[in-house]
Design an enzyme around this catalytic site. Structure first.
Site, PDB file in Angstrom:
ATOM      1  N   SER A 198     139.770 -12.095 141.858  1.00 13.44           N
ATOM      2  CA  SER A 198     138.421 -11.739 141.420  1.00 13.44           C
ATOM      3  C   SER A 198     138.387 -10.708 140.310  1.00 13.44           C
ATOM      4  O   SER A 198     137.323 -10.430 139.749  1.00 13.44           O
ATOM      5  CB  SER A 198     137.613 -11.217 142.617  1.00 13.44           C
ATOM      6  OG  SER A 198     137.436 -12.236 143.572  1.00 13.44           O
ATOM      7  N   ASP A 254     123.418 -19.479 146.579  1.00 13.10           N
ATOM      8  CA  ASP A 254     124.692 -19.509 147.296  1.00 13.10           C
ATOM      9  C   ASP A 254     124.461 -19.699 148.786  1.00 13.10           C
ATOM     10  O   ASP A 254     124.070 -18.766 149.489  1.00 13.10           O
ATOM     11  CB  ASP A 254     125.462 -18.200 147.067  1.00 13.10           C
ATOM     12  CG  ASP A 254     126.692 -18.094 147.958  1.00 13.10           C
ATOM     13  OD1 ASP A 254     127.289 -19.149 148.275  1.00 13.10           O
ATOM     14  OD2 ASP A 254     127.060 -16.965 148.327  1.00 13.10           O
TER      15      ASP A 254
END
Length: 472
Positions: free
Chosen positions: A327, A351
């Site tokens: 990430s 999401d």
């Protein structure tokens, strides 16, 4: 009745003696003529040639190795120094039976078979006649005393004062500054024999190797007159060597120690860059090793312990460690989306805890399985939301994503003066066709958007990319 004794023919004996004298005289005159003829050839016809040979046997040029340049950190802390040392050298022309002398030396000093074999390797290296070869570096007082007491058994061996490399901070800068070591046979074949006459060591890794030409300096020499045994009678000419250049690095010893303290006993790497100019301020690869072990010639046992250690202290994790960035590259992916016009800061994605490609049933999970609901760029970075970046990577496509990540220096060498750096890998369609002979799949683009998949970068590359973001 006794036989009468015959009378001597004195005239006949006189002629015999005269003939013998004439024969001897002729032989002597012939030998004298040959000798005179040979002297004429040597003294008259070959005068110039023989004078040159005689001069070469009488006068020798001995190298004076230069003092290696020092290495400092940005605040003047010495990272690589030179210290005086007593080294053992051998002049083979003065040693007679060099094999016997070296066997005696090994016995007197109690050296190992590896050391004895190393002597032979050192002597086999190309060199000029009457040029001393260094066999042992950093003699102890006990070794010097043993050599002095047994000097009559060791012709051709001398104890000479020289400088050797020293790393005062030992392992703290082993992976950045590097170390010097003995010139091996392979290196000796490629080096300029004139520039390295009398020099026994060369930069092997790190800064020591990259800046070898600047640190080495220029060799000096002495023209000396010697006797038939090779002993120096007087110095005819002297040229001082030119010391190597000192180098000041951007590294900060205090910041380096702080980074090491933060890392503790964990295996890993720390890189600190100045975003304003890209200077490397600290570079830690843990665990490390003591570079001083290599200066004098590391033993096989010591090297094996370092090489075979489960902690891999010889491995430079900063430059050669290849890792999936994960990430940490999401901000760079966001920049790619903004610059290409694919998204705006306010663009939102819902999401539910996963992402699905159109017309595909496979779910690419977010780390938060319950989902984060509607997320924009700011909240996606704050939450490290995988779903948002799956969607962004799909919109960008692999080739555009590859080009933007490469612009940040990911998957390619970014250092200017650290030759050991691994390039890493930033995959593309062309790369996969060339290396795997396979097509690129859309799902591979998604996981690349969160720093997974084929992508591999070094800690230095990741620090460089983050520095570019910080400096805008």
């Amino acid at each position: 009745m006794p036989q009468p004794i015959p009378l001597k023919d004195h005239e006949k004996e006189k002629h015999l003696v005269n003939r013998r004298l004439l024969a001897c005289a002729a032989l002597v005159m012939s030998l004298v003529a040959v000798l005179v003829g040979r002297l004429y050839v040597l003294q008259v016809l070959q005068h110039d040639q023989q004078s040159a040979v005689s001069e070469n046997n009488r006068v020798h040029v001995l190298p004076i190795p230069p003092e290696r340049g020092l290495i400092f950190d940005r605040n003047g802390v010495v990272l690589a120094d030179n210290k005086p040392s007593f080294n053992l050298t051998m002049t083979r022309e003065r040693a007679g039976d060099s094999t016997r002398v070296l066997d005696s030396l090994a016995q007197i000093l109690g050296l190992s078979e590896d050391d004895r074999h190393q002597f032979d390797k050192d002597l086999r290296r190309g060199r000029k006649p009457f040029e001393p070869v260094t066999l042992l570096v950093g003699l102890s007082e006990e070794q010097i005393a043993l050599i002095a007491v047994n000097q009559f058994r060791l012709p051709g061996l001398d104890v000479e004062p020289q400088f050797i490399r020293e790393y005062p901070l030992a392992e703290h800068f082993a992976h950045s500054v590097g170390y010097v070591g003995r010139i091996n046979e392979k290196e000796a074949k490629t080096l300029d024999s004139t520039a390295y006459r009398g020099t026994q060591s060369i930069g092997k890794t790190g800064i020591e190797r990259f800046y070898e030409n600047e640190l080495h300096g220029q060799v000096g020499y002495e023209e000396v007159e010697t006797n038939a045994q090779g002993r120096v009678m007087r110095v005819l000419n002297h040229h001082d060597p030119v010391p190597g250049k000192d180098i000041v690095l951007s590294l900060d010893a205090h910041l380096q120690q702080a980074a090491e303290k933060a890392l503790g006993d964990r295996r890993g790497a720390v890189v600190v860059l100045d975003p304003a100019n890209g200077d490397v301020l600290a570079m830690v690869s843990n665990p490390a090793f003591d570079p001083n072990l290599f200066v004098k010639g590391i033993s096989y046992k010591q090297y094996s312990a370092l090489r075979d250690s489960i902690d891999r202290p010889l491995f430079n994790r900063v430059l050669r460690g290849l890792y999936a960035p994960g990430s940490t590259v999401k901000p760079e992916v966001a920049i790619a989306g903004l610059d290409s016009g694919v998204i705006t800061p306010g663009s939102r994605v819902f999401d539910p805890g996963y992402y699905e490609l159109p017309n595909y049933d496979h779910k690419y999970r977010n780390w938060n399985r319950s989902g984060d609901g509607w997320v924009d760029m700011y909240s996606a970075i704050m939450r490290s939301n995988d779903t948002y970046f799956y969607d962004l990577a799909h919109k960008l496509g692999i080739d555009r994503l590859h080009d933007y990540m490469a612009a940040f220096g990911l998957g390619q060498k970014v250092s200017l003066d650290m030759f050991e750096e691994a390039p890493g890998l930033m995959p593309s369609q062309a790369w996969k066709r060339a290396t795997r002979r396979q097509a690129w799949f859309p799902g591979e683009t998604l996981i690349l958007g969160i720093g997974q998949g084929y992508m591999q970068v070094t800690p230095l590359q990741l620090a460089q990319a983050t520095s570019l973001l910080a400096s805008k």
